[in-house]
Design a protein around this motif. Sequence first.
Motif, PDB file in Angstrom:
ATOM      1  N   LYS A  97     -15.735  15.982 -25.009  1.00 37.09           N
ATOM      2  CA  LYS A  97     -14.903  14.777 -24.938  1.00 37.09           C
ATOM      3  C   LYS A  97     -15.665  13.624 -24.299  1.00 37.09           C
ATOM      4  N   LYS A  98     -16.472  13.920 -23.280  1.00 31.89           N
ATOM      5  CA  LYS A  98     -17.229  12.862 -22.620  1.00 31.89           C
ATOM      6  C   LYS A  98     -18.309  12.304 -23.533  1.00 31.89           C
TER       7      LYS A  98
ATOM      8  N   ASP B  15     -11.968   6.362 -25.210  1.00 37.39           N
ATOM      9  CA  ASP B  15     -11.257   7.562 -25.654  1.00 37.39           C
ATOM     10  C   ASP B  15     -10.222   7.229 -26.725  1.00 37.39           C
TER      11      ASP B  15
ATOM     12  N   GLU C  33     -14.836  19.725 -22.091  1.00 33.94           N
ATOM     13  CA  GLU C  33     -14.946  18.516 -21.275  1.00 33.94           C
ATOM     14  C   GLU C  33     -16.203  17.732 -21.629  1.00 33.94           C
TER      15      GLU C  33
ATOM     16  N   GLY D 142     -17.766   4.205 -24.661  1.00 33.48           N
ATOM     17  CA  GLY D 142     -17.025   4.735 -23.524  1.00 33.48           C
ATOM     18  C   GLY D 142     -15.535   4.795 -23.752  1.00 33.48           C
TER      19      GLY D 142
ATOM     20  N   ALA E  44     -23.506  12.571 -19.913  1.00 33.27           N
ATOM     21  CA  ALA E  44     -22.177  13.176 -19.808  1.00 33.27           C
ATOM     22  C   ALA E  44     -22.127  14.266 -18.745  1.00 33.27           C
TER      23      ALA E  44
ATOM     24  N   ILE F 278     -18.391   8.457 -24.632  1.00 26.57           N
ATOM     25  CA  ILE F 278     -19.531   7.630 -24.211  1.00 26.57           C
ATOM     26  C   ILE F 278     -20.250   7.060 -25.417  1.00 26.57           C
TER      27      ILE F 278
ATOM     28  N   TYR G 259     -15.422   4.994 -19.724  1.00 29.89           N
ATOM     29  CA  TYR G 259     -16.805   5.109 -19.249  1.00 29.89           C
ATOM     30  C   TYR G 259     -17.587   3.853 -19.619  1.00 29.89           C
TER      31      TYR G 259
END
Length: 362
Positions: free
Chosen positions: A205-206, A216, A202, A214, A69, A210, A223
């Motif tokens: 969230k990543k 959201d 950030e 990947g 990430a 992931i 991702y």
Amino acid sequence: MIPFLDLAKVNNRFRPEIDERFKTILDKGWYLQGEWNEAFAKHFAEYCGTKYAVGVANGLDALNLIIKASGFGAGDEIIVPSNTYIATILAISENGCTPVLVEPDIATYNIDPDKIESAVTPRTKAIMVVHLYGQAVQMQKVWDVAKKHGLKVFEDCAQAHGAKYQGKRVGNLSDAGAFSFYPGKNLGCMGDGGMVTTNDEELYKKVKAIANYGSDRKYHHIYKGTNSRLDELQAAVLDAKLPHLDADNARRREIAKYYREHIVNPLITLPQTYDEDAAVWHIFAVRTPERDRFQQYLTDNGVQTIIHYPTPPHKQDAYKEWADRSYPISEEIHRTVISLPMSPVLSDDEVNEVVRIVNEYR
């Protein structure tokens, strides 16, 4: 036999609450990404003092996801202790990064902060500390080096749930922390489990995306992700045990203090601590020149022990390209270290017996 760790005894203290939670989950039929996962992530973040936490499948995945990430990959270097369980280093390799090994302080087994800066190069992106055996790394010098060179700092907290440095808990001493909830940890589940903690929205969230292919949101993938999720059963177990973690760690400190004050055999080198009240003693590792003979003596006298760890990472076949390297402090530790029984359910009589037997070793 005095057990190194009696997991049945550890977990049966919470059996009624765990049984009730399992029944609720089975009745609902919801096993992933549910209310227990959400509740435990919230409670664990609050416990560590971070804004965010993400449940993942295991501690190695937690490390992997932090690096991924952060956008690090081929050509990037990450500084890591030479004295650690190999998972810390595997996570760096898995992301295509280059592990740069730094020797420990032999008294505490943790990375020596005074040796870190000399390992920094123009390719260095991060410092990955490991709070080994339940004692927090002395972070001030780590922060200073990171700030000077513009580096990220990550924590491998797999052995240090609840440990503190300057009044703050591990997992809240860096850009992100990785936890394992392997059954034998100070806070362990009944299978595999892990967690990422951070104050960086950030990054949070990543990692969360992931770890969920990947994605959201359902069927929307931003991702090239993976599948690494903490299931509801494990989250429910961990959430039941979390309120008791501080008491368990306090008992570990009592045992460690007793060992350190009453083991007086000159053949045994005891671990040192920066702060007796801040360590959580996941492992009580001592050193002795004839380690194997000492371990057999303890076995013969009814004391179970484990070696953490018999072979340093740079001497493992997985890293045979490092076979000609020399990290003498790590090699000395791995050649001589052995872990005595340590558990919140050890009785005073068992602790006294361990001390007596260790002191009678010749």
